[in-house]
Design a protein around this motif. Structure first.
Motif, PDB file in Angstrom:
ATOM      1  N   PRO A  12       0.778  -1.231   0.000  1.00 24.13           N
ATOM      2  CA  PRO A  12       0.000   0.000   0.000  1.00 24.13           C
ATOM      3  C   PRO A  12       0.814   1.289   0.000  1.00 24.13           C
ATOM      4  CG  PRO A  12       0.116  -0.903   2.193  1.00 24.13           C
ATOM      5  CD  PRO A  12       0.815  -1.880   1.315  1.00 24.13           C
ATOM      6  N   LEU A  37      -0.380   3.904  -8.037  1.00 28.88           N
ATOM      7  CA  LEU A  37      -0.497   3.714  -6.589  1.00 28.88           C
ATOM      8  C   LEU A  37       0.714   3.044  -5.944  1.00 28.88           C
ATOM      9  CD1 LEU A  37      -4.254   2.836  -6.048  1.00 28.88           C
ATOM     10  CD2 LEU A  37      -3.015   4.872  -5.321  1.00 28.88           C
ATOM     11  N   GLY A  88      -0.156  -1.635  -7.177  1.00 28.58           N
ATOM     12  CA  GLY A  88      -0.387  -1.213  -5.796  1.00 28.58           C
ATOM     13  C   GLY A  88      -1.135  -2.279  -5.011  1.00 28.58           C
ATOM     14  N   GLY A  89      -0.829  -2.411  -3.725  1.00 27.55           N
ATOM     15  CA  GLY A  89      -1.535  -3.356  -2.868  1.00 27.55           C
ATOM     16  C   GLY A  89      -1.287  -4.782  -3.306  1.00 27.55           C
ATOM     17  N   ASP A  90      -2.349  -5.567  -3.397  1.00 26.89           N
ATOM     18  CA  ASP A  90      -2.249  -6.927  -3.922  1.00 26.89           C
ATOM     19  C   ASP A  90      -2.543  -6.878  -5.420  1.00 26.89           C
ATOM     20  OD1 ASP A  90      -2.198  -9.912  -3.695  1.00 26.89           O
ATOM     21  OD2 ASP A  90      -4.193  -9.594  -4.549  1.00 26.89           O
ATOM     22  N   PHE A  94      -8.857  -6.049  -7.406  1.00 24.47           N
ATOM     23  CA  PHE A  94      -9.291  -4.860  -8.157  1.00 24.47           C
ATOM     24  C   PHE A  94      -8.158  -4.181  -8.927  1.00 24.47           C
ATOM     25  CE2 PHE A  94     -12.350  -4.535  -4.414  1.00 24.47           C
ATOM     26  CZ  PHE A  94     -13.250  -5.394  -5.017  1.00 24.47           C
ATOM     27  N   THR A 118      -2.580  -5.985   0.770  1.00 25.29           N
ATOM     28  CA  THR A 118      -3.608  -5.115   0.201  1.00 25.29           C
ATOM     29  C   THR A 118      -3.931  -3.930   1.111  1.00 25.29           C
ATOM     30  OG1 THR A 118      -5.879  -4.991  -0.557  1.00 25.29           O
ATOM     31  CG2 THR A 118      -5.446  -6.616   1.136  1.00 25.29           C
ATOM     32  N   ALA A 120      -6.771  -2.899   1.571  1.00 27.21           N
ATOM     33  CA  ALA A 120      -8.034  -3.202   2.242  1.00 27.21           C
ATOM     34  C   ALA A 120      -7.804  -3.688   3.677  1.00 27.21           C
ATOM     35  CB  ALA A 120      -8.799  -4.262   1.446  1.00 27.21           C
ATOM     36  N   LEU A 170     -13.348  -0.071  -1.785  1.00 26.78           N
ATOM     37  CA  LEU A 170     -12.201   0.517  -2.447  1.00 26.78           C
ATOM     38  C   LEU A 170     -12.692   1.385  -3.593  1.00 26.78           C
ATOM     39  CD1 LEU A 170     -10.821  -1.706  -0.763  1.00 26.78           C
ATOM     40  CD2 LEU A 170      -9.179  -1.948  -2.604  1.00 26.78           C
ATOM     41  N   MET A 171     -11.852   2.308  -4.015  1.00 25.55           N
ATOM     42  CA  MET A 171     -12.158   3.215  -5.124  1.00 25.55           C
ATOM     43  C   MET A 171     -13.480   3.930  -4.864  1.00 25.55           C
ATOM     44  SD  MET A 171     -10.931   0.989  -8.385  1.00 25.55           S
ATOM     45  CE  MET A 171     -11.431  -0.636  -7.870  1.00 25.55           C
ATOM     46  N   VAL A 197      -9.924   6.031   5.432  1.00 26.00           N
ATOM     47  CA  VAL A 197      -8.476   6.115   5.632  1.00 26.00           C
ATOM     48  C   VAL A 197      -7.853   6.535   4.300  1.00 26.00           C
ATOM     49  CG1 VAL A 197      -6.375   4.949   6.388  1.00 26.00           C
ATOM     50  CG2 VAL A 197      -8.603   4.227   7.307  1.00 26.00           C
ATOM     51  N   ASN A 199      -4.535   7.716   2.048  1.00 24.78           N
ATOM     52  CA  ASN A 199      -3.084   7.481   1.995  1.00 24.78           C
ATOM     53  C   ASN A 199      -2.615   6.500   3.069  1.00 24.78           C
ATOM     54  OD1 ASN A 199      -2.201   9.053  -0.220  1.00 24.78           O
ATOM     55  ND2 ASN A 199      -2.590  10.889   0.985  1.00 24.78           N
ATOM     56  N   PRO A 227      -6.017   8.263  -2.938  1.00 21.74           N
ATOM     57  CA  PRO A 227      -6.506   6.933  -2.603  1.00 21.74           C
ATOM     58  C   PRO A 227      -6.977   6.854  -1.152  1.00 21.74           C
ATOM     59  CG  PRO A 227      -4.116   6.923  -2.492  1.00 21.74           C
ATOM     60  CD  PRO A 227      -4.544   8.305  -2.931  1.00 21.74           C
ATOM     61  N   ALA A 228      -8.147   6.284  -1.003  1.00 24.23           N
ATOM     62  CA  ALA A 228      -8.689   6.119   0.340  1.00 24.23           C
ATOM     63  C   ALA A 228      -9.602   4.912   0.345  1.00 24.23           C
ATOM     64  CB  ALA A 228      -9.460   7.362   0.745  1.00 24.23           C
ATOM     65  N   ILE A 229      -9.725   4.281   1.506  1.00 21.64           N
ATOM     66  CA  ILE A 229     -10.698   3.207   1.629  1.00 21.64           C
ATOM     67  C   ILE A 229     -11.785   3.646   2.599  1.00 21.64           C
ATOM     68  CG2 ILE A 229      -9.070   1.329   1.142  1.00 21.64           C
ATOM     69  CD1 ILE A 229      -9.337   0.821   4.231  1.00 21.64           C
TER      70      ILE A 229
HETATM   71  N1  SAH Z   1      -4.847  -3.750  -5.594  1.00 23.63           N
HETATM   72  C1  SAH Z   1      -5.045  -2.660  -4.681  1.00 23.63           C
HETATM   73  C2  SAH Z   1      -6.344  -1.962  -4.931  1.00 23.63           C
HETATM   74  C3  SAH Z   1      -6.449  -1.326  -6.288  1.00 23.63           C
HETATM   75  S1  SAH Z   1      -7.894  -0.407  -6.506  1.00 23.63           S
HETATM   76  C4  SAH Z   1      -4.925  -3.167  -3.245  1.00 23.63           C
HETATM   77  O1  SAH Z   1      -4.890  -4.370  -3.008  1.00 23.63           O
HETATM   78  O2  SAH Z   1      -4.819  -2.331  -2.344  1.00 23.63           O
HETATM   79  C5  SAH Z   1      -7.390   1.205  -6.003  1.00 23.63           C
HETATM   80  C6  SAH Z   1      -8.008   1.556  -4.688  1.00 23.63           C
HETATM   81  O3  SAH Z   1      -7.286   0.958  -3.634  1.00 23.63           O
HETATM   82  C7  SAH Z   1      -7.979   3.027  -4.356  1.00 23.63           C
HETATM   83  O4  SAH Z   1      -9.009   3.717  -4.991  1.00 23.63           O
HETATM   84  C8  SAH Z   1      -8.168   2.994  -2.865  1.00 23.63           C
HETATM   85  O5  SAH Z   1      -9.496   2.750  -2.532  1.00 23.63           O
HETATM   86  C9  SAH Z   1      -7.373   1.755  -2.496  1.00 23.63           C
HETATM   87  N2  SAH Z   1      -6.006   2.088  -2.054  1.00 23.63           N
HETATM   88  C10 SAH Z   1      -4.854   1.724  -2.624  1.00 23.63           C
HETATM   89  N3  SAH Z   1      -3.800   2.167  -1.904  1.00 23.63           N
HETATM   90  C11 SAH Z   1      -4.316   2.805  -0.845  1.00 23.63           C
HETATM   91  C12 SAH Z   1      -3.741   3.457   0.287  1.00 23.63           C
HETATM   92  N4  SAH Z   1      -2.419   3.547   0.449  1.00 23.63           N
HETATM   93  N5  SAH Z   1      -4.576   3.996   1.195  1.00 23.63           N
HETATM   94  C13 SAH Z   1      -5.917   3.919   1.054  1.00 23.63           C
HETATM   95  N6  SAH Z   1      -6.501   3.303   0.004  1.00 23.63           N
HETATM   96  C14 SAH Z   1      -5.721   2.757  -0.922  1.00 23.63           C
END
Ligand code: SAH
Length: 493
Positions: A12, A37, A88-90, A94, A118, A120, A170-171, A197, A199, A227-229
């Motif tokens: 993340p 990301l 970004g993330g996993d 998504f 992720t 999430a 997400l998103m 949350v 960043n 980016p926020a969840i």
């Molecule tokens: N594959 C990613 C998600 C991709 S979709 C994962 O597993 O995290 C993109 C969305 O992920 C963003 O719109 C946001 O909702 C979330 N996201 C990614 N990085 C983030 C972060 N550092 N903080 C908060 N939300 C994040």
């Protein structure tokens, strides 16, 4: 050799949340294709000689269409390259990772998948929110709040609510009203806890804890953005009790570290561990010049003077280039400018005989004037551009010396645009300088940066003097050590 594509979840943002396997394959990458990301600290780990392809997607704007990304992956692998696809993330949550791998399968390109941490799960964890807790829920549901392009967003809010589990969207920032209203319409109580949350896991993480009824208004008030969840569920009430990240002493602070890349590590990592966001900006590099002539008769010397950790391996390589080794300095005593240099020397099994109380060239020279005997000769091994102060004081003190430039300090044309933009936006709190040359190189590489918007943390007086000539706001470390520089930043925060 056959090419291959490795899909890597970059985590993340926090560099420490990249997996060991992810770091390993990144180190061996020849081509890296990455998204918006992916954290800057992870991008900084891409090897210098690897090709970097930015396919970053802005929300509602796809600078590189997905079809083209797929083609790039296939093309580069067919050129025989080791391609890392950083997401970004996993990489499968998504991120359209599945579509990319389907293309690779169709094209017969070998691939691997390295899952990532992720957002999430990790953004809540850094915000004090465990996504499940036995007292509150027994499931967690991760939902996208972004419709396929041109399509409408369909979320079965009633079914989601019925589970009683934690909901993670997400998103969702631009669809926040839609999501909250959907939940309310499906029967969610307006006081059901909810959180955003922004960043997550990054130094500038922000968190809002509210309720389904108030989240949209408060998000707007705080100006939270992607980016926020979005989280919904009773677990959000634990946020204050389980918070830890925002309590780190340098949380929210952005520090630029200008040391050469090979030396940036400790300072940068220690600042990160204290919660700071760190941009490594290696605007100088040291290049050894082993072919530079050493004096013919090394036995004529009684003292060897080293003025930086970089000088220690440079000494060894210069001796090697002259067909000899450390034994040529047998019997010499060693003077080092500071503890860092003494430590580098200790790695060669040599204990420094003299380190001044105050770690700078002036005190080193003054100390030598006191301890070097009249019939002794000093050999200074340092950078070609070493400060004249050292030799001026030795001359004035009647100390006989010779100098050999065993390395050079070169300015690196670091990428200054992003840095200048950060400085202009006022998002840089501190810039660390560990030598006068880093100050000059910094200003030269970012000539348009307003250098009085941040605090310049200088390792010693000579560095501070250089920073002063540019009108920087200076803090100087008390004893010219990295520890003192960190203490300065903690005090100045
Ligand atoms: N594959 C990613 C998600 C991709 S979709 C994962 O597993 O995290 C993109 C969305 O992920 C963003 O719109 C946001 O909702 C979330 N996201 C990614 N990085 C983030 C972060 N550092 N903080 C908060 N939300 C994040």
């Amino acid at each position: 050799m056959n090419g291959k594509v490795i899909l890597v979840g970059a985590g993340p943002g926090d560099k420490g949340l990249l997996t060991l396997r992810g770091a390993e394959v990144l180190q061996n990458a020849e081509v890296v294709v990455y998204d918006r990301l992916v954290g800057a600290d992870v991008l900084a780990m891409i090897p210098d000689d690897a090709e970097r392809i930015d396919v970053g997607k802005q929300s509602n704007r796809h600078p590189v269409p997905q079809e083209r990304i797929n083609e790039i992956l296939v093309e580069k692998a067919r050129e025989g390259k080791q391609v890392v696809r950083l997401k970004g993330g996993d990489c499968y949550l998504f991120g359209r990772g599945g579509e990319e791998v389907e293309e690779l399968v169709t094209a017969g390109v070998p691939f691997e998948v390295v899952p990532g941490v992720t957002s999430a799960m990790s953004a809540p964890a850094y915000a004090g929110i465990p996504v499940t807790h036995r007292d509150f829920c027994s499931s967690v549901h991760i939902v996208t709040a972004h419709a396929k392009r041109g399509g409408e967003l369909h979320i079965d809010f009633e079914s989601l609510l019925k589970t009683g589990g934690t909901l993670v969207f997400l998103m969702g920032v631009s669809a926040l009203g839609f999501v909250m209203n959907g939940l309310l319409a499906a029967g969610a109580p307006p006081d059901l806890p909810a959180a955003v949350v922004e960043n997550g896991t990054r130094y500038n993480q922000r968190r809002l804890v509210a309720t389904v009824g108030t989240l949209e208004r408060k998000t707007e008030e705080m100006g939270l953005q992607s980016p926020a969840i979005i989280l919904v569920g009773k677990v959000c009430t634990l946020a204050d009790t389980l918070d830890w990240f925002s309590k780190l002493p340098l949380h929210g602070k952005h520090v630029v570290v200008t040391r050469p890349r090979e030396r940036a590590g400790t300072l940068a990592d220690r600042l990160r561990a204290l919660g700071a966001g760190v941009t490594e900006y290696p605007c100088i590099e040291t290049v050894e010049t082993p072919e530079a002539p050493l004096p013919d008769d090394l036995r004529a010397y009684h003292w060897v003077v080293l003025t930086s950790p970089a000088g220690v391996p440079a000494m060894r390589h210069a001796l090697e280039a002259h067909g000899t080794d450390l034994r040529a300095l047998y019997g010499c005593r060693f003077a080092c400018i500071g503890q860092g240099t003494a430590k580098a020397l200790a790695e060669y099994g040599i204990r420094a005989d003299y380190v001044p109380e105050h770690f700078d060239a002036k005190h080193l020279a003054q100390g030598l004037c006191d301890i070097v005997h009249a019939d002794e000769r000093v050999l200074i091994l340092r950078a070609a551009q070493g400060t004249p102060e050292l030799t001026e004081i030795l001359t004035a003190g009647g100390v006989a010396y010779d100098e050999a430039a065993v390395y050079e300090t070169r300015y690196r044309s670091a990428q200054s645009d992003a840095l200048t933009a950060h400085i202009a936006a006022g998002t840089v709190d501190f810039v660390t300088f560990t030598s006068a040359s880093t100050v000059h190189a910094f200003v030269q590489s970012a000539p348009h940066a307003a250098v009085n918007t941040f605090r310049a943390v200088c390792i010693g007086d000579a560095t501070a003097a250089a920073a002063k000539t540019y009108g920087m706001n200076i803090i100087t470390a008390k004893n010219a050590t990295i520890d003192d520089m960190i203490a300065c930043i903690l005090e100045g925060s």
